[in-house]
Write a protein that holds these residues in place. Sequence first.
Motif, PDB file in Angstrom:
ATOM      1  N   PRO A   4       0.801  -1.232   0.000  1.00 45.29           N
ATOM      2  CA  PRO A   4       0.000   0.000   0.000  1.00 45.29           C
ATOM      3  C   PRO A   4       0.832   1.279   0.000  1.00 45.29           C
ATOM      4  O   PRO A   4       0.471   2.240  -0.679  1.00 45.29           O
ATOM      5  CB  PRO A   4      -0.868  -0.113   1.257  1.00 45.29           C
ATOM      6  N   ALA A   8       0.448   3.900  -3.107  1.00 47.93           N
ATOM      7  CA  ALA A   8      -0.089   5.245  -2.878  1.00 47.93           C
ATOM      8  C   ALA A   8       0.935   6.331  -3.154  1.00 47.93           C
ATOM      9  O   ALA A   8       0.629   7.512  -3.012  1.00 47.93           O
ATOM     10  CB  ALA A   8      -0.590   5.360  -1.434  1.00 47.93           C
ATOM     11  N   LEU A 118      10.503  15.620   9.805  1.00 44.94           N
ATOM     12  CA  LEU A 118      10.459  16.784   8.922  1.00 44.94           C
ATOM     13  C   LEU A 118      11.312  17.895   9.511  1.00 44.94           C
ATOM     14  O   LEU A 118      11.306  18.104  10.725  1.00 44.94           O
ATOM     15  CB  LEU A 118       9.022  17.289   8.765  1.00 44.94           C
ATOM     16  N   ARG A 119      12.012  18.621   8.662  1.00 44.47           N
ATOM     17  CA  ARG A 119      12.833  19.767   9.082  1.00 44.47           C
ATOM     18  C   ARG A 119      13.678  19.448  10.312  1.00 44.47           C
ATOM     19  O   ARG A 119      13.633  20.168  11.321  1.00 44.47           O
ATOM     20  CB  ARG A 119      11.922  20.969   9.374  1.00 44.47           C
ATOM     21  N   LYS A 124      11.076  23.924  13.852  1.00 40.69           N
ATOM     22  CA  LYS A 124       9.828  23.382  13.301  1.00 40.69           C
ATOM     23  C   LYS A 124       9.904  21.871  13.093  1.00 40.69           C
ATOM     24  O   LYS A 124       9.082  21.309  12.373  1.00 40.69           O
ATOM     25  CB  LYS A 124       9.526  24.058  11.958  1.00 40.69           C
ATOM     26  N   LYS A 126       9.372  18.065  13.169  1.00 36.68           N
ATOM     27  CA  LYS A 126       8.119  17.351  13.415  1.00 36.68           C
ATOM     28  C   LYS A 126       8.325  15.894  13.040  1.00 36.68           C
ATOM     29  O   LYS A 126       8.875  15.602  11.971  1.00 36.68           O
ATOM     30  CB  LYS A 126       7.017  17.973  12.554  1.00 36.68           C
ATOM     31  N   TYR A 135       0.263  10.145   3.691  1.00 37.54           N
ATOM     32  CA  TYR A 135      -1.132  10.518   3.419  1.00 37.54           C
ATOM     33  C   TYR A 135      -1.468  11.958   3.830  1.00 37.54           C
ATOM     34  O   TYR A 135      -2.222  12.633   3.131  1.00 37.54           O
ATOM     35  CB  TYR A 135      -2.093   9.579   4.156  1.00 37.54           C
ATOM     36  N   ASN A 136      -0.949  12.387   4.985  1.00 40.90           N
ATOM     37  CA  ASN A 136      -1.377  13.669   5.538  1.00 40.90           C
ATOM     38  C   ASN A 136      -0.401  14.808   5.292  1.00 40.90           C
ATOM     39  O   ASN A 136      -0.742  15.975   5.486  1.00 40.90           O
ATOM     40  CB  ASN A 136      -1.636  13.540   7.042  1.00 40.90           C
ATOM     41  N   TYR A 137       0.828  14.477   4.895  1.00 42.09           N
ATOM     42  CA  TYR A 137       1.811  15.518   4.603  1.00 42.09           C
ATOM     43  C   TYR A 137       2.264  15.473   3.138  1.00 42.09           C
ATOM     44  O   TYR A 137       2.130  16.439   2.400  1.00 42.09           O
ATOM     45  CB  TYR A 137       3.021  15.387   5.542  1.00 42.09           C
ATOM     46  N   LEU A 139       1.387  13.644   0.233  1.00 44.54           N
ATOM     47  CA  LEU A 139       0.460  13.734  -0.905  1.00 44.54           C
ATOM     48  C   LEU A 139      -0.214  15.109  -0.992  1.00 44.54           C
ATOM     49  O   LEU A 139      -0.322  15.662  -2.096  1.00 44.54           O
ATOM     50  CB  LEU A 139      -0.576  12.598  -0.853  1.00 44.54           C
ATOM     51  N   PRO A 140      -0.663  15.679   0.139  1.00 47.81           N
ATOM     52  CA  PRO A 140      -1.229  17.036   0.035  1.00 47.81           C
ATOM     53  C   PRO A 140      -0.236  18.050  -0.546  1.00 47.81           C
ATOM     54  O   PRO A 140      -0.620  18.926  -1.325  1.00 47.81           O
ATOM     55  CB  PRO A 140      -1.590  17.382   1.491  1.00 47.81           C
ATOM     56  N   GLN A 141       1.030  17.917  -0.189  1.00 46.57           N
ATOM     57  CA  GLN A 141       2.053  18.832  -0.720  1.00 46.57           C
ATOM     58  C   GLN A 141       2.284  18.575  -2.215  1.00 46.57           C
ATOM     59  O   GLN A 141       2.317  19.518  -3.021  1.00 46.57           O
ATOM     60  CB  GLN A 141       3.385  18.610   0.025  1.00 46.57           C
ATOM     61  N   PHE A 143       0.354  17.137  -4.484  1.00 46.51           N
ATOM     62  CA  PHE A 143      -0.779  17.540  -5.320  1.00 46.51           C
ATOM     63  C   PHE A 143      -0.963  19.055  -5.346  1.00 46.51           C
ATOM     64  O   PHE A 143      -1.462  19.610  -6.334  1.00 46.51           O
ATOM     65  CB  PHE A 143      -2.077  16.867  -4.842  1.00 46.51           C
ATOM     66  N   PHE A 144      -0.596  19.714  -4.265  1.00 35.28           N
ATOM     67  CA  PHE A 144      -0.678  21.174  -4.252  1.00 35.28           C
ATOM     68  C   PHE A 144       0.129  21.758  -5.406  1.00 35.28           C
ATOM     69  O   PHE A 144      -0.358  22.627  -6.149  1.00 35.28           O
ATOM     70  CB  PHE A 144      -0.151  21.718  -2.917  1.00 35.28           C
ATOM     71  N   HIS A 145       1.357  21.297  -5.567  1.00 34.32           N
ATOM     72  CA  HIS A 145       2.234  21.897  -6.572  1.00 34.32           C
ATOM     73  C   HIS A 145       1.891  21.454  -7.992  1.00 34.32           C
ATOM     74  O   HIS A 145       2.016  22.228  -8.929  1.00 34.32           O
ATOM     75  CB  HIS A 145       3.687  21.642  -6.200  1.00 34.32           C
TER      76      HIS A 145
END
Lengths: 169, 169
Positions: A4, A8, A118-119, A124, A126, A135-137, A139-141, A143-145
Amino acid sequence: MTHPMYSASVPVFKQMLTALSELLKKAEVHVTEKNIDPNALLQGRLALDMFPLVRQVQIAADFAKGISSRLAGVDVPSWADTEVTFDDLQALIAKALAYIGAFEAAQFDGSESKEIVLRPGTPKEKKLAGTAYLYNYGLPQFFFHITTAYAILRHHGIEIGKRDYMGAY
Amino acid sequence: MTHPMYSASVPVFKQMLTALSELLKKAEVHVTEKNIDPNALLQGRLALDMFPLVRQVQIAADFAKGISSRLAGVDVPSWADTEVTFDDLQALIAKALAYIGAFEAAQFDGSESKEIVLRPGTPKEKKLAGTAYLYNYGLPQFFFHITTAYAILRHHGIEIGKRDYMGAY
């Protein structure tokens, strides 16, 4: 056996980057036929304080490269982000597709629970589990670009549609 | 036990729709403070032949509802798409969040191989396995409309940033 975390990520990046390559080809044909300075489009933005098209493509490629690498547990290669022309962007996308295409699905197995930082070393910083990272960081990033690159093209009159954005699925 | 099909859908939709709700609240404050006709923004577009903000929000909510329903194997409820105002859009997002929030993760188990039929009975009918439906069709569509809504707001001068788009992750 299913994979998976691979399914994904890498095939999705391939689909969308391949579609982005086609979008940029149509854009280049458009500006060439209309005698438009290609830089007007390559440096086009949706708002003055948003990144231009070239940078949107670079960041999309960067997320495809970075997410795939981190989930597979390999070092993220550093690329120079020196692209200027349509040819440069096509070469970058081809490079990204070749890079992510070399991963085997099994390299992603178990990445669900892998800790991704991250970073790192910054205020910052995380920490996310692999699933949240993808899924939450990630892919949203990504697809945003991709979508913002499409939106810059559409906003500037390139004749493309949702089908071009979606690519082959 | 993990539920990859659930993890890659419902929590992502919750994150992004919640963020979209906050984006729209900031947008409403902006137009109110500046004495701008809210419809100028609600009907704002990136290109004359693209959907306006209201429709982008409706479609994003629609994909969250439809993807979740199909993967869980329940009928997709039909909503009327009659939203006009910011309040309407907030109510729609709240309705979508309540709807998808009612699913249990286990309802998505096994949906990886479930056959999903797009545009059934039409010449464009297409059958996809659950994984391709989610990763290669649904998420690209969902993020397209969330990002385009964001882009419309940014393009029209609303002071928001990537952090607002990402929401809580």
